[in-house]
Scaffold this active site. Structure first.
Site, PDB file in Angstrom:
ATOM      1  N   LYS A 144      -8.792  -8.573  -4.067  1.00 43.28           N
ATOM      2  CA  LYS A 144      -9.321  -8.062  -3.026  1.00 43.28           C
ATOM      3  C   LYS A 144      -9.474  -8.955  -1.984  1.00 43.28           C
ATOM      4  O   LYS A 144     -10.258  -9.899  -2.000  1.00 43.28           O
ATOM      5  CB  LYS A 144     -10.612  -6.961  -3.236  1.00 43.28           C
ATOM      6  N   CYS A 165      -4.312  -7.512   7.919  1.00 43.73           N
ATOM      7  CA  CYS A 165      -4.736  -6.361   7.554  1.00 43.73           C
ATOM      8  C   CYS A 165      -4.827  -5.229   8.697  1.00 43.73           C
ATOM      9  O   CYS A 165      -5.586  -5.875   9.636  1.00 43.73           O
ATOM     10  CB  CYS A 165      -6.248  -6.758   6.938  1.00 43.73           C
ATOM     11  N   LYS A 189       0.602 -13.664   4.169  1.00 37.30           N
ATOM     12  CA  LYS A 189       1.209 -12.456   4.012  1.00 37.30           C
ATOM     13  C   LYS A 189       1.414 -11.996   5.412  1.00 37.30           C
ATOM     14  O   LYS A 189       0.436 -11.655   6.381  1.00 37.30           O
ATOM     15  CB  LYS A 189      -0.157 -11.572   3.450  1.00 37.30           C
ATOM     16  N   ASN A 218       2.631  -6.324   4.215  1.00 31.97           N
ATOM     17  CA  ASN A 218       1.768  -5.793   4.353  1.00 31.97           C
ATOM     18  C   ASN A 218       2.045  -4.186   4.598  1.00 31.97           C
ATOM     19  O   ASN A 218       3.112  -3.709   4.800  1.00 31.97           O
ATOM     20  CB  ASN A 218       0.523  -6.001   5.112  1.00 31.97           C
TER      21      ASN A 218
HETATM   22  C1  LIG Z   1      -6.283   0.676  -1.128  1.00 32.18           C
HETATM   23  C2  LIG Z   1      -5.442  -0.461  -0.690  1.00 32.18           C
HETATM   24  C3  LIG Z   1      -6.225  -1.769  -0.232  1.00 32.18           C
HETATM   25  C4  LIG Z   1      -5.398  -2.816   0.351  1.00 32.18           C
HETATM   26  N1  LIG Z   1      -6.228  -3.908   0.562  1.00 32.18           N
HETATM   27  C5  LIG Z   1      -5.612  -4.980   1.017  1.00 32.18           C
HETATM   28  C6  LIG Z   1      -6.296  -6.229   1.074  1.00 32.18           C
HETATM   29  O1  LIG Z   1      -7.636  -6.199   0.878  1.00 32.18           O
HETATM   30  N2  LIG Z   1      -5.849  -7.214   1.361  1.00 32.18           N
HETATM   31  C7  LIG Z   1      -4.445  -7.335   1.677  1.00 32.18           C
HETATM   32  O2  LIG Z   1      -3.793  -8.414   2.011  1.00 32.18           O
HETATM   33  N3  LIG Z   1      -3.457  -6.096   1.450  1.00 32.18           N
HETATM   34  C8  LIG Z   1      -4.147  -5.144   0.899  1.00 32.18           C
HETATM   35  N4  LIG Z   1      -3.472  -3.936   0.661  1.00 32.18           N
HETATM   36  C9  LIG Z   1      -1.914  -4.082   1.039  1.00 32.18           C
HETATM   37  C10 LIG Z   1      -1.222  -4.165  -0.570  1.00 32.18           C
HETATM   38  O3  LIG Z   1      -1.626  -5.413  -1.126  1.00 32.18           O
HETATM   39  C11 LIG Z   1       0.134  -4.241  -0.260  1.00 32.18           C
HETATM   40  O4  LIG Z   1       0.668  -4.987   0.502  1.00 32.18           O
HETATM   41  C12 LIG Z   1       0.619  -2.938   0.421  1.00 32.18           C
HETATM   42  O5  LIG Z   1      -0.074  -1.989  -0.317  1.00 32.18           O
HETATM   43  C13 LIG Z   1       2.182  -2.589   0.038  1.00 32.18           C
HETATM   44  O6  LIG Z   1       2.495  -2.409  -1.619  1.00 32.18           O
HETATM   45  P1  LIG Z   1       2.651  -1.247  -2.249  1.00 32.18           P
HETATM   46  O7  LIG Z   1       3.326  -0.171  -1.463  1.00 32.18           O
HETATM   47  O8  LIG Z   1       3.160  -1.446  -3.647  1.00 32.18           O
HETATM   48  O9  LIG Z   1       1.160  -0.571  -2.525  1.00 32.18           O
HETATM   49  C14 LIG Z   1      -4.226  -2.755   0.403  1.00 32.18           C
HETATM   50  C15 LIG Z   1      -3.351  -1.572   0.166  1.00 32.18           C
HETATM   51  C16 LIG Z   1      -4.004  -0.567  -0.461  1.00 32.18           C
HETATM   52  C17 LIG Z   1      -3.151   0.766  -0.846  1.00 32.18           C
END
Ligand SMILES: Cc1cc2nc3c(=O)[nH]c(=O)nc-3n(C[C@H](O)[C@H](O)[C@H](O)COP(=O)(O)O)c2cc1C
Ligand code: FES
Lengths: 295, 324
Positions: free
Chosen positions: B62, B146, B181, B208
């Site tokens: 996280k 973010c 990222k 992201n």
């Molecule tokens: C609930 C949630 C929390 C996230 N928190 C972070 C984070 O703390 N840091 C980060 O770099 N990306 C964060 N992300 C982004 C994810 O790491 C990822 O890049 C994004 O969700 C796209 O991939 P996915 O469609 O497979 O989820 C978060 C995504 C979700 C859904």
């Protein structure tokens, strides 16, 4: 120092379950029974499961567990057809498959010191209270009483109450038939003037029962409540006023339901200060004074 | 590589195909990386019976800041068509607590753990990177994208000059592999990628979440406590694929690998990202629906490679037939 996020391994099962029964009650309420043996075997009152209501939905939906039949392998849920997810869930028919993750969360823990557990359930908060009543019915020396509130017809059979509950208004004449079967006294409340129910809020019934108790008895009482926020707050305040410990089960939107996303947090006041805790795995049951700190 | 994915050269048995690969100087047992913010601090999914961190090549922890953060008020997550919005607001116990209290409990023999670092200022990124430099994490993912915190985060990611500055300064304080990222919420992601590569990143994470919002009609207010949030899940997959392909055009010339992500929910999705130019594939939102998804993705990738007579992942990476 200890890991602030301990994760007990392998406690949540993912299983493809079969719909055994899906009953509709008035007021858009449905009772769903699934063949979910792993969830049923491990579930405890207050825990919930995360259901893939329909393959078209991007997210699962958390539903509290109402009853389980560990030997036969079933788990039962009560929900209201409210949003997109529950509307799709309501269309699932007997014999269809639903993926379930469960059981999840910290259950209600009834301390061995507690002789008079007071269970308060409102609306879709009724299921954990039914589950808790069923578990407590067999516990020696414990005398549970349940108060159930609803603004739509109750999603269960009611009958004239056979067990006395001291203090409660005489207009509360009826009880949950299941709890009667188990020997657990219960009373009903509704603002909608339902037959056999006290007209008013369900925490009023809990207050009417607790207030006349002798201090020695009150010291051995505790409140366990699930339902809408105003009801939870009223129960928390009641507990504070009477010096009775309160346990509340909370709800919040969820994504993962395993503690991974921090999406379901609520603000609580802990002895060390304010914190955001996950309803899915830190809860759903929290001490009342952490959710509604005393003034 | 000239052979496209439709090639049907002599098939290998799937069981013989190794899905392991090298990424940013590390050997990963699988191209799957569990994504930051979706799996807590690495242990949460082990609550699920049958789940194992050993099924994946890496796990991004996280997002972590210097000081503890409580994060945003509820609601923090909400369903969207084919996806979801989130606005967690980087709830975390602070970098020191992560290093001292959480990392020691992780089994680093099962997979690689990557820190995911964030900050409101350049100095905060540097301080957090320093703390993780002296820790057992395998690498550091710099989150300059973010969308859910007011200061910092995306404001660094949306301007190539500032992105490059963060990477350059973090590079100075750690020799651990760096993954940067990138945000999709910017004009020219390929140009930003080029600048981050020049600044010394070892890998790029693309993409992201994409900013969005949900409205509650009864109260006429935003559903999310933070008003806006990040969209993830299958809804963003086509956008992510294009961004990966665009970044690949630049990155492959420098030998910099991409951790592709955005809506991956099956082996087919994962393979599409590999073909578009990703070396590893991130799984986040899909786990929420199907926690035991990863072994099936590994298996599906093996099958595909075997069917196409390919012996390893790198043979399929960036094989998209696309002249730009
Ligand atoms: C609930 C949630 C929390 C996230 N928190 C972070 C984070 O703390 N840091 C980060 O770099 N990306 C964060 N992300 C982004 C994810 O790491 C990822 O890049 C994004 O969700 C796209 O991939 P996915 O469609 O497979 O989820 C978060 C995504 C979700 C859904
Ligand atoms: S729903 Fe993900 S942490 Fe509770």
């Amino acid at each position: 120092m200890a890991n602030p996020y301990p994760a007990p391994h392998g406690t949540i099962h993912v299983e493809d379950t079969e719909v055994l029964a899906h009953e509709e009650w008035p007021g858009d309420q449905l009772v769903l029974r699934l063949y979910a043996p792993e969830t049923a075997a491990a579930a405890r009152p207050g825990q919930f499961a995360h259901l893939a209501c329909d393959p078209l939905l991007p997210m699962r939906r958390p539903l509290s567990i109402q009853r389980v039949g560990p030997e036969a392998g079933w788990a039962e849920f009560l929900y209201k057809r409210l949003g997109f997810g529950t509307r799709l869930l309501a269309r699932r028919q007997v014999g269809e498959t639903i993926s379930v993750m469960g059981p999840i969360g910290h259950p209600f823990e009834v301390d061995p010191e507690v002789r008079y557990p007071v269970l308060v359930g409102g609306g879709v908060g009724i299921p954990p209270v039914v589950f808790l009543a069923e578990v407590l019915k067999d516990r020696p020396g414990v005398e549970p009483v349940a108060f159930l509130g609803s603004e739509v017809p109750f999603p269960f059979a009611t009958q004239p109450a056979g067990f006395p509950v001291s203090g409660v208004p005489e207009t509360a004449t009826h009880a949950d038939a299941r709890l009667e079967d188990w020997g657990v006294p219960s009373r009903l409340a509704s603002g909608a003037g339902l037959a056999g129910a006290y007209r008013g809020h369900v925490p009023d019934l809990a207050a009417a029962y607790l207030e006349p108790l002798a201090p020695t008895e009150r010291r051995r009482a505790a409140l366990y409540a699930v339902g809408p926020e105003p009801m939870l707050e009223a129960v928390a305040r009641l507990g504070q006023r009477l010096g009775v410990p309160v346990w509340l089960s909370l709800e919040e939107y969820m994504a993962c339901a395993v503690g991974g996303c921090m999406g379901c947090t609520v603000r609580v006041e802990e002895p060390t200060g304010p914190a955001m805790r996950r309803v899915c795995v830190d809860g759903p049951v929290f001490p009342g004074e952490q959710v509604y700190p005393g003034t | 590589m000239t052979e496209g994915p439709s090639s049907t050269a002599s098939a290998n048995p799937a069981s013989e195909v190794d899905v392991g690969l090298e990424f940013a100087g590390l050997w990963l047992s699988s191209p799957i990386v569990l994504l930051s913010g979706c799996v807590g601090f690495g242990e949460e999914y082990t609550r699920v019976a049958g789940f194992s961190n050993a099924e994946v090549g890496g796990i991004c922890l996280k997002g972590t800041t210097l000081e503890p953060r409580l994060g945003n008020e509820p609601h923090r997550v909400y369903e969207a068509p084919a996806g979801m919005l989130n606005a967690i607001g980087l709830q975390n116990p602070g970098a020191r607590a992560v290093v001292e209290q959480i990392l020691p409990a992780l089994d680093t023999t099962e997979t690689h753990f990557f820190a995911n670092i964030s900050g409101s200022t350049l100095e905060e990124y540097i301080d957090v990177a320093r703390i993780f430099d002296d820790s057992p994490v395998a690498g550091v993912e710099i989150n300059i994208s973010c969308p859910n915190v007011k200061a910092g985060g995306a404001s660094f990611g949306n301007y190539p000059d500032m992105s490059a500055k963060v990477v350059e300064e973090v590079r100075r304080v750690t020799d651990k592999p760096l993954i940067t990222k990138l945000s999709p919420n910017q004009t020219d992601i390929a140009e930003n990628a080029r600048r981050c590569i020049d600044a010394g990143t070892d890998a790029l994470a693309v993409i992201n979440t994409i900013t969005g919002m949900a409205v509650d009609l009864e109260s006429r207010s935003p559903v999310l406590g933070n008003a806006s949030g990040g969209l993830s899940g299958p809804a963003i997959k086509p956008i992510a694929l294009l961004k990966v392909a665009e970044v690949h055009q630049v990155a492959h010339r420098h030998g910099v690998p991409i951790l592709g992500q955005g809506g991956i929910a099956s082996a087919q999705d994962a393979l599409e990202f590999l073909v578009a130019g990703a070396t590893t594939v991130g799984v986040g939102t899909a786990l929420f629906y199907e926690p035991l998804l990863c072994p099936a993705i590994n298996e599906g990738i093996r099958d595909y490679l075997a069917r196409h007579g390919l012996g390893s992942i790198p043979e399929v990476v960036g094989t998209l037939d696309w002249e730009q």
